[in-house]
Scaffold this motif. Structure first.
Motif, short mmCIF file in Angstrom:
data_model
loop_
_atom_site.label_atom_id
_atom_site.label_comp_id
_atom_site.label_asym_id
_atom_site.label_seq_id
_atom_site.Cartn_x
_atom_site.Cartn_y
_atom_site.Cartn_z
N ASP A 1 31.63 29.98 -12.56
CA ASP A 1 32.78 30.21 -13.43
C ASP A 1 33.13 28.90 -14.10
O ASP A 1 33.93 28.12 -13.61
N LYS B 1 34.88 28.12 -16.63
CA LYS B 1 36.28 27.94 -17.03
C LYS B 1 37.13 27.45 -15.86
O LYS B 1 38.05 26.65 -16.03
N ASN B 2 36.85 27.93 -14.66
CA ASN B 2 37.70 27.64 -13.51
C ASN B 2 37.06 26.74 -12.46
O ASN B 2 37.64 26.53 -11.39
N CYS C 1 27.94 25.34 -11.69
CA CYS C 1 27.96 26.78 -11.99
C CYS C 1 26.63 27.42 -11.63
O CYS C 1 26.56 28.62 -11.40
N PRO D 1 30.35 36.12 -6.94
CA PRO D 1 31.23 36.81 -7.89
C PRO D 1 32.25 37.67 -7.16
O PRO D 1 31.96 38.27 -6.12
N ILE E 1 33.31 37.37 -12.72
CA ILE E 1 33.67 36.00 -13.08
C ILE E 1 35.09 35.98 -13.64
O ILE E 1 35.35 36.52 -14.72
N GLY F 1 36.97 33.62 -14.97
CA GLY F 1 37.15 32.96 -16.26
C GLY F 1 36.74 33.84 -17.43
O GLY F 1 37.39 33.83 -18.48
#
Length: 302
Positions: free
Chosen positions: A33, A35-36, A137, A157, A186, A188
């Protein structure tokens, strides 16, 4: 986000290591993820130092003012040679406030092989009190020699239900359920879908395309969505809608054999898209096949 991370096996492993005072010199957090990823790493860092996010120490950790925590890359982009050199020099210094210090590297999988190699010796034999938390990731770009020197923490996930609950905690939106279904676990991705107007457009487009039942409507619909920037996302949402319709969770004006045909045809559409097929033409051909299949079964069942 916190609720999801705190429930993972990876976080519980770190909690156990902290409780038993058997911290590894280096951890690798595999969390798909982008984004996070950094946010997750910071939650692990808080636990490493035994801090709560709402405590004075936690606040210093999160705002970057705690001297025994260094986070790289500082600009949120890629790890650089200068940053690695700075990190290695800093490793030689003792902790300032406690008996241990932590170096967090986010996006380690984007670091070049040269930079990963520069960190090998320090990862294997750090000075007393020095620890590393690397975030990636994907493990594929990480050197085997690096992976052999770290304790792996993996976050799989999340479930659709977990993603939906996380989105609802951020704020109720009608699109949350669809975003949770389409995010492949996911968070994000689901957040981007739920908060970005583009996903609402994709959802609307997919429903319109999947609801076409007349040959005369195909050209206009194909032209309407043929220049979308989110081609793969649109096909993915169409796939989800057809699956949901087969399971009775969505209503589409197509007979079951046509739904099955549509799902089989989407495999070819995904393949064609990889070869930069003209997307408007791809949509036209796809819808034409589905409509003709649906009309065939309508005649057979009449």
């Amino acid at each position: 986000m916190k609720e999801l991370i705190f429930g993972t096996t990876a976080y519980k492993i770190l909690c156990g290591d902290c409780a038993s005072d058997k911290l590894s010199h280096a951890y690798m957090l595999n969390f798909p993820d982008a984004k996070n990823l950094k946010n997750a790493l910071m939650l692990f860092a808080l636990k490493f130092f035994g801090a709560q996010d709402n405590s004075p120490l936690g606040a210093r950790i999160l705002n970057g003012s705690y001297p025994d925590l260094k986070v790289y890359p500082a600009d949120g982009k890629k790890l650089t040679a200068d940053a690695v050199a700075e990190l290695l020099d800093d490793c030689a210094m003792r902790p300032v406030e406690g008996r241990k210090k932590l170096y967090v590297i986010s996006g380690f999988d984007t670091a070049s092989a040269l930079l990963q190699n520069k960190l090998l010796k320090t990862l294997e034999e750090p000075l007393e009190g020095v620890h590393f938390l690397l975030g990636a990731c994907s493990l594929a770009p990480v050197l085997d020699t690096v992976k052999s020197r770290v304790k792996l923490l993996e976050i799989a996930p999340f479930t659709e239900e977990q993603i939906y609950a996380a989105l609802e905690r951020q704020g109720h939106r009608e699109i949350n359920a669809a975003a949770a279904k389409s995010a492949n676990g996911i968070l994000g991705v689901a957040e981007n879908m739920a908060l970005g107007g583009w996903f609402g457009e994709i959802l609307k487009a997919a429903k319109e395309i999947c609801s076409v039942t007349r040959v005369g409507d195909i050209g206009a619909v194909a032209a309407k969505y043929g220049d979308t920037k989110y081609k793969n996302e649109l096909l993915c949402e169409m796939q989800r809608l057809y699956f949901a319709a087969l399971g009775g969770k969505e209503q589409l004006p197509l007979l079951q054999p046509a739904l099955i045909y549509a799902l089989e045809s989407l495999n070819g559409a995904f393949a064609d898209l990889k070869f930069n097929a003209f997307f408007q033409g791809l949509l036209y051909g796809f819808m034409l096949g589905v409509v003709e299949e649906n009309e065939k079964w309508q005649k057979l069942s009449a």
